[in-house]
Motif scaffolding. Structure first.
Motif, PDB file in Angstrom:
ATOM      1  N   GLU A  96      31.352 -16.638   2.986  1.00 18.41           N
ATOM      2  CA  GLU A  96      30.665 -15.361   2.761  1.00 18.41           C
ATOM      3  C   GLU A  96      29.817 -15.419   1.490  1.00 18.41           C
ATOM      4  OE1 GLU A  96      32.986 -11.798   3.020  1.00 18.41           O
ATOM      5  OE2 GLU A  96      34.271 -12.627   4.583  1.00 18.41           O
ATOM      6  N   ILE A  97      30.363 -16.024   0.451  1.00 16.17           N
ATOM      7  CA  ILE A  97      29.616 -16.165  -0.800  1.00 16.17           C
ATOM      8  C   ILE A  97      28.361 -16.996  -0.578  1.00 16.17           C
ATOM      9  CG2 ILE A  97      29.672 -17.238  -3.099  1.00 16.17           C
ATOM     10  CD1 ILE A  97      32.627 -16.390  -3.265  1.00 16.17           C
ATOM     11  N   LEU A  98      28.519 -18.113   0.121  1.00 17.22           N
ATOM     12  CA  LEU A  98      27.374 -18.982   0.397  1.00 17.22           C
ATOM     13  C   LEU A  98      26.307 -18.258   1.216  1.00 17.22           C
ATOM     14  CD1 LEU A  98      29.125 -22.385   1.155  1.00 17.22           C
ATOM     15  CD2 LEU A  98      27.423 -21.966  -0.636  1.00 17.22           C
ATOM     16  N   ALA A  99      26.731 -17.479   2.196  1.00 19.82           N
ATOM     17  CA  ALA A  99      25.773 -16.745   3.035  1.00 19.82           C
ATOM     18  C   ALA A  99      24.963 -15.772   2.192  1.00 19.82           C
ATOM     19  CB  ALA A  99      26.513 -15.998   4.144  1.00 19.82           C
ATOM     20  N   ASN A 100      25.627 -15.086   1.272  1.00 19.00           N
ATOM     21  CA  ASN A 100      24.928 -14.141   0.397  1.00 19.00           C
ATOM     22  C   ASN A 100      23.990 -14.859  -0.565  1.00 19.00           C
ATOM     23  OD1 ASN A 100      25.789 -11.133   0.580  1.00 19.00           O
ATOM     24  ND2 ASN A 100      27.689 -12.256   0.888  1.00 19.00           N
TER      25      ASN A 100
ATOM     26  N   ASP B 212      17.362 -12.027  -8.057  1.00 20.05           N
ATOM     27  CA  ASP B 212      18.039 -12.872  -9.041  1.00 20.05           C
ATOM     28  C   ASP B 212      19.342 -12.196  -9.487  1.00 20.05           C
ATOM     29  OD1 ASP B 212      17.886 -15.136 -11.246  1.00 20.05           O
ATOM     30  OD2 ASP B 212      18.271 -13.275 -12.330  1.00 20.05           O
ATOM     31  N   TYR B 213      19.265 -10.899  -9.743  1.00 19.72           N
ATOM     32  CA  TYR B 213      20.449 -10.125 -10.124  1.00 19.72           C
ATOM     33  C   TYR B 213      21.516 -10.187  -9.039  1.00 19.72           C
ATOM     34  CZ  TYR B 213      23.266  -5.838 -10.429  1.00 19.72           C
ATOM     35  OH  TYR B 213      24.307  -4.941 -10.440  1.00 19.72           O
ATOM     36  N   HIS B 214      21.109  -9.987  -7.787  1.00 19.65           N
ATOM     37  CA  HIS B 214      22.073  -9.968  -6.688  1.00 19.65           C
ATOM     38  C   HIS B 214      22.645 -11.355  -6.405  1.00 19.65           C
ATOM     39  CE1 HIS B 214      21.996  -5.796  -5.452  1.00 19.65           C
ATOM     40  NE2 HIS B 214      20.686  -5.789  -5.608  1.00 19.65           N
ATOM     41  N   PHE B 215      21.872 -12.391  -6.693  1.00 21.49           N
ATOM     42  CA  PHE B 215      22.405 -13.751  -6.562  1.00 21.49           C
ATOM     43  C   PHE B 215      23.636 -13.909  -7.449  1.00 21.49           C
ATOM     44  CE2 PHE B 215      22.871 -18.119  -7.935  1.00 21.49           C
ATOM     45  CZ  PHE B 215      22.713 -18.863  -6.771  1.00 21.49           C
ATOM     46  N   HIS B 216      23.501 -13.575  -8.717  1.00 23.43           N
ATOM     47  CA  HIS B 216      24.609 -13.718  -9.658  1.00 23.43           C
ATOM     48  C   HIS B 216      25.706 -12.679  -9.414  1.00 23.43           C
ATOM     49  CE1 HIS B 216      22.659 -16.804 -12.061  1.00 23.43           C
ATOM     50  NE2 HIS B 216      21.539 -16.124 -11.962  1.00 23.43           N
ATOM     51  N   LYS B 217      25.300 -11.497  -8.985  1.00 21.81           N
ATOM     52  CA  LYS B 217      26.269 -10.421  -8.735  1.00 21.81           C
ATOM     53  C   LYS B 217      27.215 -10.783  -7.591  1.00 21.81           C
ATOM     54  CE  LYS B 217      26.435  -5.465  -7.593  1.00 21.81           C
ATOM     55  NZ  LYS B 217      26.947  -5.568  -6.194  1.00 21.81           N
ATOM     56  N   THR B 218      26.771 -11.647  -6.693  1.00 15.80           N
ATOM     57  CA  THR B 218      27.606 -12.052  -5.558  1.00 15.80           C
ATOM     58  C   THR B 218      28.977 -12.550  -6.019  1.00 15.80           C
ATOM     59  OG1 THR B 218      25.702 -12.645  -4.183  1.00 15.80           O
ATOM     60  CG2 THR B 218      27.813 -13.656  -3.615  1.00 15.80           C
ATOM     61  N   PHE B 219      28.997 -13.355  -7.075  1.00 15.68           N
ATOM     62  CA  PHE B 219      30.274 -13.872  -7.578  1.00 15.68           C
ATOM     63  C   PHE B 219      31.160 -12.742  -8.095  1.00 15.68           C
ATOM     64  CE2 PHE B 219      27.295 -17.481  -8.212  1.00 15.68           C
ATOM     65  CZ  PHE B 219      27.923 -18.401  -7.382  1.00 15.68           C
ATOM     66  N   PHE B 220      30.535 -11.742  -8.718  1.00 12.56           N
ATOM     67  CA  PHE B 220      31.294 -10.606  -9.246  1.00 12.56           C
ATOM     68  C   PHE B 220      31.844  -9.756  -8.107  1.00 12.56           C
ATOM     69  CE2 PHE B 220      28.879 -12.004 -12.826  1.00 12.56           C
ATOM     70  CZ  PHE B 220      29.652 -11.713 -13.936  1.00 12.56           C
ATOM     71  N   ASP B 221      31.076  -9.636  -7.025  1.00 12.20           N
ATOM     72  CA  ASP B 221      31.521  -8.844  -5.883  1.00 12.20           C
ATOM     73  C   ASP B 221      32.793  -9.409  -5.257  1.00 12.20           C
ATOM     74  OD1 ASP B 221      29.431  -7.064  -6.151  1.00 12.20           O
ATOM     75  OD2 ASP B 221      28.128  -8.088  -4.715  1.00 12.20           O
ATOM     76  N   TYR B 222      32.960 -10.720  -5.362  1.00 11.48           N
ATOM     77  CA  TYR B 222      34.135 -11.366  -4.766  1.00 11.48           C
ATOM     78  C   TYR B 222      35.226 -11.690  -5.789  1.00 11.48           C
ATOM     79  CZ  TYR B 222      31.757 -11.815  -0.312  1.00 11.48           C
ATOM     80  OH  TYR B 222      31.127 -11.532   0.897  1.00 11.48           O
TER      81      TYR B 222
ATOM     82  N   ASN C  87      20.588 -25.597  -6.397  1.00 10.05           N
ATOM     83  CA  ASN C  87      21.543 -26.643  -6.772  1.00 10.05           C
ATOM     84  C   ASN C  87      22.961 -26.093  -6.902  1.00 10.05           C
ATOM     85  OD1 ASN C  87      19.661 -28.738  -6.843  1.00 10.05           O
ATOM     86  ND2 ASN C  87      19.114 -28.324  -8.980  1.00 10.05           N
ATOM     87  N   ILE C  88      23.063 -24.847  -7.373  1.00 11.55           N
ATOM     88  CA  ILE C  88      24.370 -24.194  -7.461  1.00 11.55           C
ATOM     89  C   ILE C  88      24.961 -24.038  -6.059  1.00 11.55           C
ATOM     90  CG2 ILE C  88      25.515 -21.982  -7.955  1.00 11.55           C
ATOM     91  CD1 ILE C  88      23.604 -21.777 -10.426  1.00 11.55           C
ATOM     92  N   ILE C  89      24.127 -23.639  -5.115  1.00 16.76           N
ATOM     93  CA  ILE C  89      24.580 -23.490  -3.727  1.00 16.76           C
ATOM     94  C   ILE C  89      25.077 -24.830  -3.178  1.00 16.76           C
ATOM     95  CG2 ILE C  89      23.777 -23.095  -1.356  1.00 16.76           C
ATOM     96  CD1 ILE C  89      21.993 -20.868  -2.480  1.00 16.76           C
ATOM     97  N   LYS C  90      24.331 -25.891  -3.415  1.00 18.40           N
ATOM     98  CA  LYS C  90      24.727 -27.221  -2.926  1.00 18.40           C
ATOM     99  C   LYS C  90      26.069 -27.644  -3.493  1.00 18.40           C
ATOM    100  CE  LYS C  90      20.016 -28.972  -2.259  1.00 18.40           C
ATOM    101  NZ  LYS C  90      18.974 -29.907  -2.775  1.00 18.40           N
ATOM    102  N   SER C  91      26.288 -27.356  -4.772  1.00 25.72           N
ATOM    103  CA  SER C  91      27.563 -27.751  -5.404  1.00 25.72           C
ATOM    104  C   SER C  91      28.741 -26.991  -4.795  1.00 25.72           C
ATOM    105  CB  SER C  91      27.492 -27.518  -6.916  1.00 25.72           C
ATOM    106  OG  SER C  91      27.454 -26.131  -7.232  1.00 25.72           O
ATOM    107  N   ILE C  92      28.504 -25.736  -4.396  1.00 26.21           N
ATOM    108  CA  ILE C  92      29.569 -24.957  -3.751  1.00 26.21           C
ATOM    109  C   ILE C  92      29.833 -25.507  -2.351  1.00 26.21           C
ATOM    110  CG2 ILE C  92      30.252 -22.672  -2.906  1.00 26.21           C
ATOM    111  CD1 ILE C  92      28.533 -21.475  -5.170  1.00 26.21           C
ATOM    112  N   GLU C  93      28.768 -25.859  -1.650  1.00 21.06           N
ATOM    113  CA  GLU C  93      28.923 -26.451  -0.314  1.00 21.06           C
ATOM    114  C   GLU C  93      29.730 -27.746  -0.382  1.00 21.06           C
ATOM    115  OE1 GLU C  93      24.991 -25.007   2.169  1.00 21.06           O
ATOM    116  OE2 GLU C  93      24.768 -26.690   0.768  1.00 21.06           O
TER     117      GLU C  93
END
Length: 218
Positions: A105-109, A130-140, A183-189
């Motif tokens: 779910e985090i990756l999809a967002n 950009d804000y919502h990209f970083h906020k995704t981690f806070f949401d979870y 690159n952050i997304i790739k590292s999570i994948e």
């Protein structure tokens, strides 16, 4: 400027916040109740309510009977805000990715907001995504206090970025930030949380370098 007599304080708050974010109202400036009443053609009550909302956001430093004073921003303060956001974001990334069920779910967002960033590189909507990209981690993260802290200081950070980077942030700079996000997304994948944290830290330290450069210039 006349506004609809419905939720007046909310409308006025949003207009004033946009004025501040876009430097139509400057740092350290005094908001005078009487002038705002004339501008919006309203009584003092919705003006005061709007100003109190701005104080909750951390934008207003002092509220008086006649108005309010905005906080003063400088590159030193910009560095402090950036360091605060970086620190809580690094912690939240660990919290949010602890549960493997969250990862997809985090990756999809994150991917959704990266696509929107790319589509809006030349517009101010870029900052929202950009804000919502970083906020995704806070949401979870399941931590309301951290979410509220991020929301408050990210607003201040956005004002700082727009104020100090107008001449410096070009399409090239935004593309560099976008590449960081990818690159952050790739590292999570790859389930490499250590790399995710390193890349995130590098991302924020890049902004700090700009602020520090401005300190030397000024």
């Amino acid at each position: 400027m006349k506004v609809v007599k419905d939720l007046l304080s909310e409308q006025i708050y949003k207009i004033l916040k946009e004025d501040i974010i876009n430097s139509r109202i400057n740092f350290g400036e005094v908001l005078v109740n009487k002038n705002l009443q004339e501008r919006f053609e309203v009584s003092s009550t919705p003006i005061r309510d709007a100003i109190l909302r701005l104080k909750e956001d951390g934008i207003v430093e002092e509220v008086t009977r006649s108005g309010a004073k905005l906080i003063d921003f400088d590159p030193h303060f910009a560095c402090e805000v950036n360091q605060l956001i970086m620190t809580i974001t690094l912690g939240v990334i660990e919290y949010s990715l602890k549960n493997p069920e969250n990862r997809n779910e985090i990756l999809a967002n994150l991917k959704k907001y990266v696509e929107l960033e790319e589509d809006n590189l030349s517009t101010d909507l870029y900052y929202d995504y950009d804000y919502h990209f970083h906020k995704t981690f806070f949401d979870y993260s399941n931590n309301k206090l951290l979410k509220d802290l991020f929301k408050k200081y990210n607003l201040i950070n956005e004002i700082l970025v727009k104020a100090y980077h107008k001449g410096a942030i070009s399409l090239k700079n935004r593309k560099a930030c976008l590449e960081d996000h990818e690159n952050i997304i790739k590292s999570i994948e790859e389930n490499n949380i250590s790399l995710t944290l390193d890349l995130t830290k590098k991302h924020y330290l890049s902004a700090e370098k700009i602020f520090k450069k401005l300190i030397k210039i000024n």
